[in-house]
Design an enzyme around this catalytic site. Sequence first.
Site, PDB file in Angstrom:
ATOM      1  CD  GLU A  88      -1.467   3.926   8.025  1.00 32.25           C
ATOM      2  OE1 GLU A  88      -1.182   4.391   9.147  1.00 32.25           O
ATOM      3  OE2 GLU A  88      -1.677   4.634   7.025  1.00 32.25           O
ATOM      4  CD  GLU A 123      -4.760   7.481  10.005  1.00 30.51           C
ATOM      5  OE1 GLU A 123      -4.361   8.562  10.462  1.00 30.51           O
ATOM      6  OE2 GLU A 123      -4.328   6.385  10.380  1.00 30.51           O
ATOM      7  CE1 TYR A 178       0.142   2.899  13.560  1.00 27.47           C
ATOM      8  CE2 TYR A 178      -1.835   3.893  12.629  1.00 27.47           C
ATOM      9  CZ  TYR A 178      -0.554   3.377  12.468  1.00 27.47           C
ATOM     10  OH  TYR A 178       0.020   3.325  11.232  1.00 27.47           O
ATOM     11  NE  ARG A 181      -3.419   2.410   2.671  1.00 28.88           N
ATOM     12  CZ  ARG A 181      -3.306   3.247   3.705  1.00 28.88           C
ATOM     13  NH1 ARG A 181      -2.567   2.953   4.737  1.00 28.88           N
ATOM     14  NH2 ARG A 181      -3.958   4.386   3.703  1.00 28.88           N
ATOM     15  CG  ASN A 184      -4.953   3.263   8.845  1.00 31.13           C
ATOM     16  OD1 ASN A 184      -5.050   2.264   8.120  1.00 31.13           O
ATOM     17  ND2 ASN A 184      -4.476   4.407   8.404  1.00 31.13           N
ATOM     18  CG  HIS A 187      -1.159   8.882   3.451  1.00 28.89           C
ATOM     19  ND1 HIS A 187      -1.233   7.515   3.658  1.00 28.89           N
ATOM     20  CD2 HIS A 187      -0.809   9.414   4.648  1.00 28.89           C
ATOM     21  CE1 HIS A 187      -0.926   7.244   4.928  1.00 28.89           C
ATOM     22  NE2 HIS A 187      -0.665   8.386   5.546  1.00 28.89           N
TER      23      HIS A 187
END
Length: 475
Positions: free
Chosen positions: A378, A178, A309, A89, A307, A133
Amino acid sequence: MTATAGERALVDPLPGVFPSGFRWGVATAAYQIEGAATEDGRGPSIWDTFATVPGHIADGSDGLVACDHYHRWAEDLDLLEWLGVGAYRFSVSWPRILPGGGSRVETRGLDFYDRLVDGLLARGIDPVATLYHWDLPQPLEDAGGWAERDTAWRFADLAVAVHERLGDRVSSWITLNEPWCSAFLGYASGNHAPGRREPAAALRATHHLLLGHGLAVAALREAGSSAEVGITLNLYPVHPATEDASDIDAARRLDGMQNRIFLDPVLRGSYPADVLADLSARGFGLDHIQPGDLDTISAPIDVLGVNYYSSFCVRSAGDAAPHRNRHASPWVGCDDVDFVSRHLPLTHMDWEVDPDGLRQMLVRLAGDYKTPPIVITENGAAYRDLPGTTGQVDDPERIQFVESHLRAALAAIGEGVPLRGYFLWSLLDNLEWAWGYSRRFGVVHVDFATQQRTPKSSAYRYREIVAANGPGPAL
Ligand code: FCB
């Protein structure tokens, strides 16, 4: 590398456990790795401008050289081949392709991605292209940026230009990465480019990003694309610190501004009623949401990129709130929400490590929404990785981070979540936005003085995991 019994246990039982066709990959983004900021006709982006202001980037750095990937792409693709991943990606740089933000196409910019895509396919790796991005062409910001409705159409132009050149070979598109960061860090807290502190503009940016997503999906379909198309959201479970009603309400509001303000328009075709009510009650106008927009935004997608985290634990600050700078919080209208430590292990970003939060979020998505197949686009962590005396880079914490999150992903699959892939962030240490080069997320160490790449022990480990489970064909 020697593996402990616990580590080996992850590899050994895995074949056949991840569904067949599960995609294993790594992810990067253009501004964070490419460098060559003024080459081949590339125009300035909001990040180039932002980086020139002292104090915006922690180590005073910028993306002029970054990982020099623009010149070293072939070497980097060899690393991907060595890792054995089935997919990569990457993102395309808007100002490389449409430097003025309008319709003038810079073919040399497209040539770069053309070479990259061919290089991937030659190595048996599927290209997964993110169209945005975070690197908006500066001329579009000069015209108002994402706070302006017109930017959504300009983004659809980008989708068309990229598809015309790469659409015969790219089988997966991610429209936005995002949008929460683009809108709220970019326009509310100002921690990210363009560095504006205008909460009302952040809400307009949110909507115009979503509209741009919908218009890009429509443009790709109209262009006859049979590729899968999706959007990537950064999602966080939000827990109240106590059962107190004010803390539960703080969690509801933060969840609304972090997760549901994006999920609901895309997957349900409406903004969450409680979020709209909160915003109206705080005096924010909503007239930028025009009739028909939500139909565009909720056009069916083939994949939802997640994504992941960390997760959040919050409480209401109550009376303490008025002491703060109203504009400091990126979550618009949540200035009175405090974050509470759960004393979990921290990464170098000071983000709490909560693998089960990934499982919780995936299970929630599958339960609350009619989700298309989900891909983790991610997941990864920054640690203080230093080369050892013989040049090797041992990063046991990252190995543990990845393994624990893969176990959480497996648990979610076991609970019926249609999870189809996992992309580790990131291939290379790179420019971590406002942190500059001071935070390392790569499975490959980069010496920024020499540009030497050294796979860390996590790269060897990920290679083993991928090999044990098979890179898998496209969805
Ligand atoms: C995500 C971004 C990515 C990277 C990681 C650490 O928010 O999408 O570019 O910075 O965080």
